[in-house]
Write a protein that holds these residues in place. Sequence first.
Motif, mmCIF file in Angstrom:
data_model
loop_
_atom_site.group_PDB
_atom_site.id
_atom_site.type_symbol
_atom_site.label_atom_id
_atom_site.label_comp_id
_atom_site.label_asym_id
_atom_site.label_seq_id
_atom_site.Cartn_x
_atom_site.Cartn_y
_atom_site.Cartn_z
ATOM 1 N N HIS A 297 0.831 -1.207 0.000
ATOM 2 C CA HIS A 297 0.000 0.000 0.000
ATOM 3 C C HIS A 297 0.867 1.258 0.000
ATOM 4 O O HIS A 297 0.653 2.163 -0.818
ATOM 5 C CB HIS A 297 -0.930 0.024 1.213
ATOM 6 N N TYR A 298 1.832 1.310 0.902
ATOM 7 C CA TYR A 298 2.615 2.540 1.028
ATOM 8 C C TYR A 298 3.573 2.745 -0.139
ATOM 9 O O TYR A 298 3.902 3.882 -0.484
ATOM 10 C CB TYR A 298 3.323 2.590 2.381
ATOM 11 N N LYS A 346 -1.146 -10.800 -3.481
ATOM 12 C CA LYS A 346 -0.657 -11.710 -2.445
ATOM 13 C C LYS A 346 0.745 -12.233 -2.762
ATOM 14 O O LYS A 346 1.411 -12.802 -1.894
ATOM 15 C CB LYS A 346 -1.636 -12.865 -2.251
ATOM 16 N N SER A 347 1.205 -12.026 -3.993
ATOM 17 C CA SER A 347 2.560 -12.438 -4.349
ATOM 18 C C SER A 347 3.611 -11.405 -3.944
ATOM 19 O O SER A 347 4.806 -11.652 -4.065
ATOM 20 C CB SER A 347 2.652 -12.672 -5.863
ATOM 21 N N TRP A 348 3.162 -10.277 -3.434
ATOM 22 C CA TRP A 348 4.079 -9.213 -2.998
ATOM 23 C C TRP A 348 5.033 -9.762 -1.934
ATOM 24 O O TRP A 348 4.596 -10.369 -0.948
ATOM 25 C CB TRP A 348 3.271 -8.053 -2.434
ATOM 26 N N GLN A 351 5.759 -7.224 3.650
ATOM 27 C CA GLN A 351 4.644 -7.403 4.572
ATOM 28 C C GLN A 351 3.456 -6.548 4.123
ATOM 29 O O GLN A 351 3.624 -5.384 3.756
ATOM 30 C CB GLN A 351 5.054 -7.010 5.995
ATOM 31 N N GLN A 352 2.265 -7.131 4.162
ATOM 32 C CA GLN A 352 1.030 -6.425 3.818
ATOM 33 C C GLN A 352 -0.078 -7.046 4.632
ATOM 34 O O GLN A 352 -0.579 -8.123 4.308
ATOM 35 C CB GLN A 352 0.739 -6.512 2.319
ATOM 36 N N ILE A 353 -0.460 -6.383 5.737
ATOM 37 C CA ILE A 353 -1.351 -7.003 6.709
ATOM 38 C C ILE A 353 -2.832 -6.880 6.349
ATOM 39 O O ILE A 353 -3.682 -7.432 7.056
ATOM 40 C CB ILE A 353 -1.120 -6.436 8.121
ATOM 41 N N ASP A 354 -3.157 -6.166 5.269
ATOM 42 C CA ASP A 354 -4.543 -6.077 4.839
ATOM 43 C C ASP A 354 -4.605 -6.112 3.316
ATOM 44 O O ASP A 354 -3.574 -6.228 2.643
ATOM 45 C CB ASP A 354 -5.224 -4.817 5.398
ATOM 46 N N ASP A 355 -5.813 -6.034 2.780
ATOM 47 C CA ASP A 355 -5.970 -6.071 1.333
ATOM 48 C C ASP A 355 -5.433 -4.785 0.705
ATOM 49 O O ASP A 355 -5.540 -3.695 1.286
ATOM 50 C CB ASP A 355 -7.440 -6.243 0.950
#
Length: 410
Positions: A297-298, A346-348, A351-355
């Motif tokens: 996201h960021y 999801k292949s990122w 870390q990505q704790i949400d959609d």
Amino acid sequence: MKTTLTLLAVCSAALVGRRAHAQVTYDPASLATAKARVQAGDAVLRPAYDKLLADAAKALAAKPAVVTDKHTLLPPSGDVHDYYSLSPYWWPDPSKPDGLPYIRRDGETNPESKRDLDQPRVAQMGGNAMTLALAWYFTGDETYAAGAARQLRAWFLDPATRMTPHLRYAQAVRGNPEERGSGIIDTRWFVEATDAARLLDGSKSWSAADARGMRDWMRQYVTWLWTSPNGKHEHAAKNNHGSWYAAQVASLALFVGDAADSAIARQLVTEAKPRIGWQITPQGEQPTELERTRSFHYSGFNVEALSRLATVGRSLGTDLWRYQAPEGGSLKRAIDRLAQYAPDPKSWPGQQIDDVDQDLLLVSFRRANAMLGAPVYAATIRALPADLVKTDRSALLWPDASNTVRKDGR
């Protein structure tokens, strides 16, 4: 087909000639092309156009958002005209009886930050003003212009409801009396507001006095952003906060248009070159954003800020879109890296704790496609969810010239 394309080209050229001054961070030629295509019955843009008008209907029905609507939570000054928000990622400390001072939980939004505070209001203001201004631009229906003007006057001009032009109490942290420059990112929505005001030029609902008052308000705000300790803190930030500060201040300064403000805009655009160098690696990674719990996201959020700044730079004769830093990083490489993972977030690898908000990614790819024309962006757009691609407003803001079709869909 050839006749249709010729007509569109003529219409686009005429529209650009009349409204080349209309936008701060959008491209007048792209908007004019989209308007001509809509008027010609282009089936590709119809879903996005219909969605825009549906959103505009909701915006018309909404009460104008104003900072003076605070009822239970007031800033330390006690003045309802002062913007007030709480930093979203700060929570009560469970080890303290009163929970103070709050502690940070990155990426986890405390619902308290959305209750009776001004951050949701400023987002509503900017979003609704731009929605209504765009609806007027595409339809010529003065009802939409009147709604946009009503919202802008309520937030910036009307004495009873106007915001005081500073952000001393933005993103406060309970238990910490210090003012925080990081709250300046809240008013990135003012970029939408100024673009909306420019779009309203020529509308019967937006007078010369309104336009002058808006510029005067923004002039005061840019002065505060540029000279206050809060603003200087954000100016120096190495992450997306610094990028959004630069994008916001450069855009607002360009909107004001005075010599001093224009010089500020040029300085921030020039400073973007070393910023790209330290923020983006030759592989397109953004190390300061990869440290976050919502790193995808960021990374996209920072690209959005730099892209807005690059669009401002384009109007000032500086090409940040094609700039490559001596270290090897570039805005294009950052967007290219996002494109690798956007079809399957999801292949990122980070870390990505949400959609992931794919709307944010889509507008970046469409803008980059318009500015750079690399085939990878069109391919990435086609790989995103079809409903989003068809209906998202970015189709109108940054239309793909290769998708022009006739009324019969061919």
